[in-house]
Enzyme design. Structure first.
Site, mmCIF file in Angstrom:
data_model
loop_
_atom_site.group_PDB
_atom_site.id
_atom_site.type_symbol
_atom_site.label_atom_id
_atom_site.label_comp_id
_atom_site.label_asym_id
_atom_site.label_seq_id
_atom_site.Cartn_x
_atom_site.Cartn_y
_atom_site.Cartn_z
ATOM 1 N N GLY A 232 -16.487 -77.571 -29.467
ATOM 2 C CA GLY A 232 -16.214 -77.859 -30.881
ATOM 3 C C GLY A 232 -17.321 -78.677 -31.516
ATOM 4 O O GLY A 232 -17.705 -78.444 -32.667
ATOM 5 N N GLU A 249 -9.772 -77.528 -33.876
ATOM 6 C CA GLU A 249 -8.563 -77.937 -33.139
ATOM 7 C C GLU A 249 -8.966 -78.021 -31.677
ATOM 8 O O GLU A 249 -9.230 -76.998 -31.049
ATOM 9 C CB GLU A 249 -7.440 -76.912 -33.335
ATOM 10 N N CYS A 283 -3.236 -77.409 -24.580
ATOM 11 C CA CYS A 283 -3.896 -78.544 -25.239
ATOM 12 C C CYS A 283 -2.954 -79.739 -25.270
ATOM 13 O O CYS A 283 -3.394 -80.881 -25.295
ATOM 14 C CB CYS A 283 -4.330 -78.161 -26.639
HETATM 15 P P1 NAD Z 1 -13.883 -73.337 -24.834
HETATM 16 O O1 NAD Z 1 -14.320 -74.429 -25.742
HETATM 17 O O2 NAD Z 1 -14.622 -73.125 -23.579
HETATM 18 O O3 NAD Z 1 -13.907 -71.928 -25.596
HETATM 19 C C1 NAD Z 1 -13.209 -71.703 -26.798
HETATM 20 C C2 NAD Z 1 -13.835 -70.534 -27.524
HETATM 21 O O4 NAD Z 1 -15.153 -70.877 -27.931
HETATM 22 C C3 NAD Z 1 -13.986 -69.279 -26.668
HETATM 23 O O5 NAD Z 1 -13.699 -68.148 -27.461
HETATM 24 C C4 NAD Z 1 -15.451 -69.289 -26.278
HETATM 25 O O6 NAD Z 1 -15.962 -68.006 -26.035
HETATM 26 C C5 NAD Z 1 -16.075 -69.886 -27.527
HETATM 27 N N1 NAD Z 1 -17.379 -70.535 -27.346
HETATM 28 C C6 NAD Z 1 -17.890 -71.111 -26.235
HETATM 29 N N2 NAD Z 1 -19.139 -71.589 -26.490
HETATM 30 C C7 NAD Z 1 -19.403 -71.335 -27.778
HETATM 31 C C8 NAD Z 1 -20.510 -71.584 -28.639
HETATM 32 N N3 NAD Z 1 -21.609 -72.211 -28.197
HETATM 33 N N4 NAD Z 1 -20.445 -71.193 -29.916
HETATM 34 C C9 NAD Z 1 -19.328 -70.580 -30.383
HETATM 35 N N5 NAD Z 1 -18.258 -70.300 -29.619
HETATM 36 C C10 NAD Z 1 -18.285 -70.670 -28.331
HETATM 37 O O7 NAD Z 1 -12.345 -73.610 -24.543
HETATM 38 P P2 NAD Z 1 -11.346 -72.808 -23.588
HETATM 39 O O8 NAD Z 1 -11.650 -73.152 -22.171
HETATM 40 O O9 NAD Z 1 -11.261 -71.385 -23.988
HETATM 41 O O10 NAD Z 1 -9.980 -73.498 -24.017
HETATM 42 C C11 NAD Z 1 -9.564 -74.729 -23.552
HETATM 43 C C12 NAD Z 1 -9.718 -75.793 -24.614
HETATM 44 O O11 NAD Z 1 -9.069 -75.418 -25.823
HETATM 45 C C13 NAD Z 1 -9.064 -77.090 -24.192
HETATM 46 O O12 NAD Z 1 -9.909 -78.154 -24.550
HETATM 47 C C14 NAD Z 1 -7.790 -77.110 -25.011
HETATM 48 O O13 NAD Z 1 -7.241 -78.383 -25.183
HETATM 49 C C15 NAD Z 1 -8.254 -76.493 -26.286
HETATM 50 N N6 NAD Z 1 -7.126 -75.998 -27.090
HETATM 51 C C16 NAD Z 1 -6.783 -76.691 -28.226
HETATM 52 C C17 NAD Z 1 -5.697 -76.286 -29.007
HETATM 53 C C18 NAD Z 1 -5.320 -77.040 -30.263
HETATM 54 O O14 NAD Z 1 -4.566 -76.500 -31.066
HETATM 55 N N7 NAD Z 1 -5.791 -78.251 -30.479
HETATM 56 C C19 NAD Z 1 -4.960 -75.166 -28.616
HETATM 57 C C20 NAD Z 1 -5.337 -74.476 -27.455
HETATM 58 C C21 NAD Z 1 -6.419 -74.906 -26.706
#
Ligand code: NAD
Length: 473
Positions: A232, A249, A283
């Site tokens: 993020g 998020e 999350c």
């Molecule tokens: P992640 O950050 O690894 O990936 C999330 C998304 O981002 C994926 O689609 C991935 O392909 C993409 N991504 C990765 N690198 C990127 C980049 N450099 N530029 C743009 N997009 C990129 O997370 P994850 O492992 O898929 O999910 C787990 C995380 O998500 C945990 O931290 C969890 O808490 C969080 N989460 C938050 C909520 C919420 O509502 N706050 C809900 C569900 C999950």
């Protein structure tokens, strides 16, 4: 192997421009499931261009018509819920019961959002000058780039795609590379229901390739991202450079407090569900259990018995399992002890036994780092004051829960816990479709998804100032 999972751009399914495909394996047993598109800049550019072309005509439809279509999509998801849930269960390795529950949650979000087609309320207000009428109306942001985590594939896409299109935006979705087929199934159904070509595009692929290209694309007006804080932050830095609207998020290190006056059976039941359901890949997972000294030993004994009796669920990938095992090594190296679990289960699929860690310092790496797996840590505290200190001593602030019979403790906790959601005598969990969800500190940037709060993400306010009697002004 099932059919390949392509992109869906401008209403048609397309292979990736570069001709590269990636393999998806089943988390439950490691068997190959299908190939999915490895997209790059060209695929993203095509999808953004399609969205840009489609958006004005879509925005010109009435919100009522857009809401009707959203309802149709939700009802079709309901008709096809068994098939969708099976797909989710295969991609994630979760049980059919969990997958069904999530499919229902995605449907409910669609039904809630559809109703907004007949509200989408603005405001009227006063003006300092006479003979004026002033109103605030919502307008679409334009082209939305929607990026999301793997953990609950259908709700994750539903929470973003439904409000985005209801509000008159066109969208490009970059699903998680762990669950591409669920996203394609959702978009296929949307098109079967009559969503115009280009309004909802899906570009599959890796985060640092397709995801990064979408975030960096100059024609994406809004980036709505759900994922880890680390990703993020990178997304925010790139999108902020061109002043795009960015909704983040992110993760959590959610605490569940057990007071000395708690119903311990209930507290243990909720702690187990909060820490371990969906293999802790939520999350809102309770990864910190903060327990009063007076009931610590009793709670600990029951928790360990419960954790040991649980049927393990797989985590999403081999890489995730390795990361978790390394994290547990590191935590032990820093003085923590494994009280339950801590080891891989079986040699097929990616299973970690539900794990309870003890003795980690409040400010230890483990205590401040989201692991996103079936791992929770116990902390012993003297009283409510110290419990609240521990809860708030975290880089995150998504959800928090307290178990107590005292209304005063419950009220004080709900006032002082720094979190977007507080639960009393329940689990750490997210919200329902009509409630905003999001966190403070490292859990997000202040936006709320779901609820009518989501409309603030997917619309911009416009103030219309009307001179009603030009002759007298
Ligand atoms: P992640 O950050 O690894 O990936 C999330 C998304 O981002 C994926 O689609 C991935 O392909 C993409 N991504 C990765 N690198 C990127 C980049 N450099 N530029 C743009 N997009 C990129 O997370 P994850 O492992 O898929 O999910 C787990 C995380 O998500 C945990 O931290 C969890 O808490 C969080 N989460 C938050 C909520 C919420 O509502 N706050 C809900 C569900 C999950």
């Amino acid at each position: 192997m099932r059919e390949d999972v392509p992109n869906l751009v401008d209403g048609s399914e397309r292979p990736p421009a570069g001709g590269d495909w990636l393999e998806k394996v089943a988390p439950a047993d490691g068997r190959p499931l299908y190939r999915f598109a490895r997209s790059g800049d060209e695929d993203v550019a095509n999808a953004v261009a399609a969205a840009r072309r489609a958006q004005p005509a879509w925005a010109a439809e009435t919100p009522v018509a857009r809401g009707d279509l959203v309802r149709e999509i939700a009802l079709t998801l309901r008709e096809r819920r068994d098939e969708l849930s099976e797909l989710v269960a295969a991609e994630t390795g979760k049980s059919m019961a969990l997958a069904r529950g999530e499919t229902e949650a995605a449907i409910e979000m669609g039904l809630f959002v559809a109703g907004e087609g007949r509200r989408l309320y603005g405001r009227t207000t006063t003006a300092s000058m006479p003979h004026r009428s002033v109103m605030a109306v919502r307008q679409p942001v334009g082209v939305a780039g929607l990026l999301m985590s793997f953990n609950t594939p259908l709700p994750n896409i539903a929470w973003k795609a439904f409000p985005a299109v209801l509000c008159g935006n066109a969208a490009v979705v970059k699903p998680s590379e762990e669950v591409p087929a669920s996203a394609l199934a959702f978009a296929r159904i949307a098109h079967e229901c009559g969503l115009p070509a280009g309004v909802l595009n899906v570009v599959q692929g890796l985060g640092h390739e397709a995801g990064a290209a979408l975030v960096a694309h100059p024609d994406v007006d809004l980036v709505s991202f759900t994922g880890s804080a680390e990703t993020g932050r990178a997304v925010n830095e790139v999108a902020a450079r061109r002043l795009a609207k960015v909704c983040l998020e992110l993760g959590g290190k959610n605490a569940l407090v057990v007071c000395d006056d708690a119903d311990l059976d209930g507290a243990v039941r909720w702690a187990l569900a909060s820490a371990f359901s969906n293999a802790g890949q939520r999350c809102a997972a309770a990864s910190r259990l903060v327990v009063f000294d007076a009931v610590y030993d009793d709670f600990r004994e029951r928790l360990l018995a419960g954790a040991t009796a649980l049927e393990p669920e797989p985590v999403i990938s081999e890489a995730s399992l390795e990361r978790l095992l390394e994290a547990l090594e590191r935590a032990q190296g820093e003085g923590a002890a494994i009280a339950a679990g801590g080891t891989r289960v079986g040699d097929r699929g990616w299973f970690l036994a539900p794990t309870v860690v003890e003795g980690a310092a409040r400010d230890a790496w483990l205590s401040c780092t989201e692991l996103f797996g079936p791992v929770t840590a116990l902390y012993r505290v003297r009283d409510l004051h110290e419990a609240i200190e521990v809860v708030n001593d975290s880089p995150y602030g998504l959800t928090a829960a307290i178990h107590t019979a005292s209304v005063h403790r419950a009220m004080r906790f709900s006032e002082e816990a720094r979190a977007g959601v507080v639960v009393v005598n329940g689990g750490t969990h997210g919200s329902e479709p009509h409630m905003g969800f999001g966190g403070v500190k490292g859990s997000g940037t202040g936006w709320r998804e779901a609820g009518t709060e989501a409309l603030d993400v997917y619309t911009d306010w416009k103030y219309v100032n009307l001179v009603t009697d030009p002759a007298r002004t």
